[in-house]
Design a protein around this motif. Structure first.
Motif, PDB file in Angstrom:
ATOM      1  N   GLU A 104      33.616 -40.734  27.233  1.00  0.00           N
ATOM      2  CA  GLU A 104      34.453 -41.508  28.151  1.00  0.00           C
ATOM      3  C   GLU A 104      35.045 -42.657  27.355  1.00  0.00           C
ATOM      4  OE1 GLU A 104      32.078 -42.734  31.483  1.00  0.00           O
ATOM      5  OE2 GLU A 104      31.734 -40.671  32.149  1.00  0.00           O
ATOM      6  N   GLY A 105      36.270 -42.488  26.886  1.00  0.00           N
ATOM      7  CA  GLY A 105      36.915 -43.519  26.068  1.00  0.00           C
ATOM      8  C   GLY A 105      36.176 -43.710  24.767  1.00  0.00           C
ATOM      9  N   ASN A 106      35.673 -44.917  24.530  1.00  0.00           N
ATOM     10  CA  ASN A 106      34.961 -45.257  23.310  1.00  0.00           C
ATOM     11  C   ASN A 106      33.447 -45.053  23.433  1.00  0.00           C
ATOM     12  OD1 ASN A 106      35.002 -46.181  20.605  1.00  0.00           O
ATOM     13  ND2 ASN A 106      34.294 -48.188  21.278  1.00  0.00           N
ATOM     14  N   LEU A 107      33.004 -44.394  24.502  1.00  0.00           N
ATOM     15  CA  LEU A 107      31.577 -44.192  24.718  1.00  0.00           C
ATOM     16  C   LEU A 107      31.235 -42.708  24.749  1.00  0.00           C
ATOM     17  CD1 LEU A 107      30.965 -46.813  27.548  1.00  0.00           C
ATOM     18  CD2 LEU A 107      30.580 -47.094  25.086  1.00  0.00           C
ATOM     19  N   VAL A 108      30.051 -42.381  24.259  1.00  0.00           N
ATOM     20  CA  VAL A 108      29.510 -41.026  24.331  1.00  0.00           C
ATOM     21  C   VAL A 108      28.207 -41.114  25.108  1.00  0.00           C
ATOM     22  CG1 VAL A 108      28.558 -39.101  23.002  1.00  0.00           C
ATOM     23  CG2 VAL A 108      30.511 -40.382  22.125  1.00  0.00           C
ATOM     24  N   ILE A 109      28.015 -40.180  26.032  1.00  0.00           N
ATOM     25  CA  ILE A 109      26.823 -40.190  26.888  1.00  0.00           C
ATOM     26  C   ILE A 109      26.045 -38.899  26.683  1.00  0.00           C
ATOM     27  CG2 ILE A 109      25.964 -40.328  29.256  1.00  0.00           C
ATOM     28  CD1 ILE A 109      29.159 -41.556  29.411  1.00  0.00           C
ATOM     29  N   TRP A 110      24.761 -39.050  26.413  1.00  0.00           N
ATOM     30  CA  TRP A 110      23.823 -37.920  26.382  1.00  0.00           C
ATOM     31  C   TRP A 110      23.012 -38.014  27.658  1.00  0.00           C
ATOM     32  CZ3 TRP A 110      20.959 -37.365  21.052  1.00  0.00           C
ATOM     33  CH2 TRP A 110      21.870 -36.995  20.064  1.00  0.00           C
ATOM     34  N   GLN A 111      23.022 -36.932  28.433  1.00  0.00           N
ATOM     35  CA  GLN A 111      22.260 -36.922  29.684  1.00  0.00           C
ATOM     36  C   GLN A 111      21.842 -35.504  30.034  1.00  0.00           C
ATOM     37  OE1 GLN A 111      24.780 -38.429  32.793  1.00  0.00           O
ATOM     38  NE2 GLN A 111      26.536 -37.287  32.035  1.00  0.00           N
ATOM     39  N   ASP A 112      20.998 -35.396  31.037  1.00  0.00           N
ATOM     40  CA  ASP A 112      20.565 -34.110  31.571  1.00  0.00           C
ATOM     41  C   ASP A 112      19.939 -33.236  30.486  1.00  0.00           C
ATOM     42  OD1 ASP A 112      20.123 -32.191  33.521  1.00  0.00           O
ATOM     43  OD2 ASP A 112      22.107 -31.290  33.274  1.00  0.00           O
ATOM     44  N   PHE A 113      18.854 -33.734  29.879  1.00  0.00           N
ATOM     45  CA  PHE A 113      18.109 -32.972  28.880  1.00  0.00           C
ATOM     46  C   PHE A 113      17.390 -31.824  29.589  1.00  0.00           C
ATOM     47  CE2 PHE A 113      18.851 -37.024  26.990  1.00  0.00           C
ATOM     48  CZ  PHE A 113      18.846 -36.831  25.616  1.00  0.00           C
ATOM     49  N   ARG A 114      17.422 -30.631  28.971  1.00  0.00           N
ATOM     50  CA  ARG A 114      16.823 -29.457  29.594  1.00  0.00           C
ATOM     51  C   ARG A 114      16.081 -28.604  28.574  1.00  0.00           C
ATOM     52  NH1 ARG A 114      17.560 -28.598  34.636  1.00  0.00           N
ATOM     53  NH2 ARG A 114      19.157 -29.770  35.692  1.00  0.00           N
ATOM     54  N   LEU A 115      14.945 -28.056  29.028  1.00  0.00           N
ATOM     55  CA  LEU A 115      14.202 -27.082  28.248  1.00  0.00           C
ATOM     56  C   LEU A 115      14.776 -25.714  28.603  1.00  0.00           C
ATOM     57  CD1 LEU A 115      11.850 -26.405  26.359  1.00  0.00           C
ATOM     58  CD2 LEU A 115      10.371 -26.311  28.366  1.00  0.00           C
ATOM     59  N   GLU A 116      15.395 -25.076  27.636  1.00  0.00           N
ATOM     60  CA  GLU A 116      16.008 -23.755  27.847  1.00  0.00           C
ATOM     61  C   GLU A 116      15.014 -22.702  27.393  1.00  0.00           C
ATOM     62  OE1 GLU A 116      18.842 -23.784  29.368  1.00  0.00           O
ATOM     63  OE2 GLU A 116      19.703 -25.731  28.884  1.00  0.00           O
ATOM     64  N   ILE A 122      14.139 -32.314  31.721  1.00  0.00           N
ATOM     65  CA  ILE A 122      13.243 -33.203  30.978  1.00  0.00           C
ATOM     66  C   ILE A 122      13.638 -34.632  31.330  1.00  0.00           C
ATOM     67  CG2 ILE A 122      12.563 -33.996  28.683  1.00  0.00           C
ATOM     68  CD1 ILE A 122      13.200 -31.168  27.651  1.00  0.00           C
ATOM     69  N   PRO A 123      12.706 -35.417  31.837  1.00  0.00           N
ATOM     70  CA  PRO A 123      13.039 -36.794  32.257  1.00  0.00           C
ATOM     71  C   PRO A 123      13.240 -37.726  31.066  1.00  0.00           C
ATOM     72  CG  PRO A 123      10.699 -36.379  32.569  1.00  0.00           C
ATOM     73  CD  PRO A 123      11.308 -35.093  32.081  1.00  0.00           C
ATOM     74  N   LEU A 124      14.473 -37.749  30.564  1.00  0.00           N
ATOM     75  CA  LEU A 124      14.830 -38.571  29.411  1.00  0.00           C
ATOM     76  C   LEU A 124      16.294 -38.953  29.537  1.00  0.00           C
ATOM     77  CD1 LEU A 124      13.777 -39.612  26.639  1.00  0.00           C
ATOM     78  CD2 LEU A 124      14.716 -37.522  25.640  1.00  0.00           C
ATOM     79  N   GLY A 125      16.613 -40.193  29.157  1.00  0.00           N
ATOM     80  CA  GLY A 125      18.014 -40.631  29.188  1.00  0.00           C
ATOM     81  C   GLY A 125      18.430 -41.061  30.580  1.00  0.00           C
ATOM     82  N   PRO A 126      19.708 -41.276  30.771  1.00  0.00           N
ATOM     83  CA  PRO A 126      20.800 -41.041  29.833  1.00  0.00           C
ATOM     84  C   PRO A 126      20.858 -42.105  28.745  1.00  0.00           C
ATOM     85  CG  PRO A 126      21.672 -42.022  31.824  1.00  0.00           C
ATOM     86  CD  PRO A 126      20.195 -41.798  32.059  1.00  0.00           C
ATOM     87  N   PHE A 127      21.545 -41.727  27.649  1.00  0.00           N
ATOM     88  CA  PHE A 127      21.774 -42.628  26.532  1.00  0.00           C
ATOM     89  C   PHE A 127      23.279 -42.748  26.329  1.00  0.00           C
ATOM     90  CE2 PHE A 127      17.704 -40.488  25.505  1.00  0.00           C
ATOM     91  CZ  PHE A 127      16.876 -41.596  25.566  1.00  0.00           C
ATOM     92  N   THR A 128      23.732 -43.977  26.109  1.00  0.00           N
ATOM     93  CA  THR A 128      25.159 -44.241  25.914  1.00  0.00           C
ATOM     94  C   THR A 128      25.355 -44.880  24.547  1.00  0.00           C
ATOM     95  OG1 THR A 128      25.423 -44.588  28.289  1.00  0.00           O
ATOM     96  CG2 THR A 128      27.166 -45.453  26.868  1.00  0.00           C
ATOM     97  N   PHE A 129      26.280 -44.310  23.770  1.00  0.00           N
ATOM     98  CA  PHE A 129      26.538 -44.776  22.408  1.00  0.00           C
ATOM     99  C   PHE A 129      28.001 -45.151  22.243  1.00  0.00           C
ATOM    100  CE2 PHE A 129      23.595 -41.081  22.244  1.00  0.00           C
ATOM    101  CZ  PHE A 129      22.421 -41.756  21.954  1.00  0.00           C
ATOM    102  N   GLU A 130      28.270 -46.128  21.382  1.00  0.00           N
ATOM    103  CA  GLU A 130      29.647 -46.438  21.010  1.00  0.00           C
ATOM    104  C   GLU A 130      30.118 -45.353  20.042  1.00  0.00           C
ATOM    105  OE1 GLU A 130      29.807 -50.453  19.568  1.00  0.00           O
ATOM    106  OE2 GLU A 130      29.663 -51.247  21.612  1.00  0.00           O
ATOM    107  N   TRP A 131      31.336 -44.866  20.252  1.00  0.00           N
ATOM    108  CA  TRP A 131      31.850 -43.719  19.505  1.00  0.00           C
ATOM    109  C   TRP A 131      31.755 -43.879  17.990  1.00  0.00           C
ATOM    110  CZ3 TRP A 131      32.596 -38.797  19.746  1.00  0.00           C
ATOM    111  CH2 TRP A 131      33.344 -38.173  18.739  1.00  0.00           C
TER     112      TRP A 131
END
Length: 148
Positions: A104-116, A122-131
């Motif tokens: 989203e613009g200058n941000l990257v979001i990691w969310q919805d971790f899943r065991l495939e 998996i209850p982790l995150g979300p994590f937001t990083f500057e691009w």
């Protein structure tokens, strides 16, 4: 606005020099992702997978970088990517942990971790990083060759 997390990488392996490696296990070297100084490998170690970065054949390493930089969509997961994989072969058929990645613009979001393939959350995150920091960290994961 959500908290901005720090992201960086470091070389690591399944078992450190002071740890006893269980018989029959492999000690793969990989590029670990640190989020706010905490290893993603350590956060998810109980699932017995390792980060997909920094090991294996060069072509596969580049594919992972392209996925996480959102230059390429995974063929069947779309914008969800395999973050941790089998330490022996990296093959998705052995199971893996995936994460949904969006920009989203200058941000990257990691969310919805899943065991495939269980599709178990998996209850982790979300994590937001500057691009800029994110892009540099992901690019730093790619090394030549295969280390085990």
């Amino acid at each position: 606005m959500s908290k901005i997390n720090r992201i960086e990488t470091r070389r690591s392996k399944c078992y450190q020099d002071w740890e006893v490696k269980p018989e029959g296990q492999i000690n793969t070297n990989f590029s670990d992702i640190l989020i706010d100084g905490i290893s993603i490998y350590d956060m998810l170690k109980k699932y017995e997978f390792i980060p997909c970065f920094g090991w294996g054949v060069q072509e596969n390493q580049q594919q992972m970088v392209d996925y996480f930089l959102l230059n390429d969509m995974h063929p069947y997961l779309y914008w969800r990517y395999p973050l941790l994989v089998c330490a022996w072969c990296g093959d998705e058929e052995c199971g893996f942990i995936s994460v949904f990645v969006e920009r989203e613009g200058n941000l990257v979001i990691w969310q919805d971790f899943r065991l495939e393939a269980d599709n178990r959350s998996i209850p982790l995150g979300p994590f937001t990083f500057e691009w800029e920091e994110y892009e540099q960290a992901i690019r730093n994961t790619c090394i030549e060759g295969k280390s085990k």
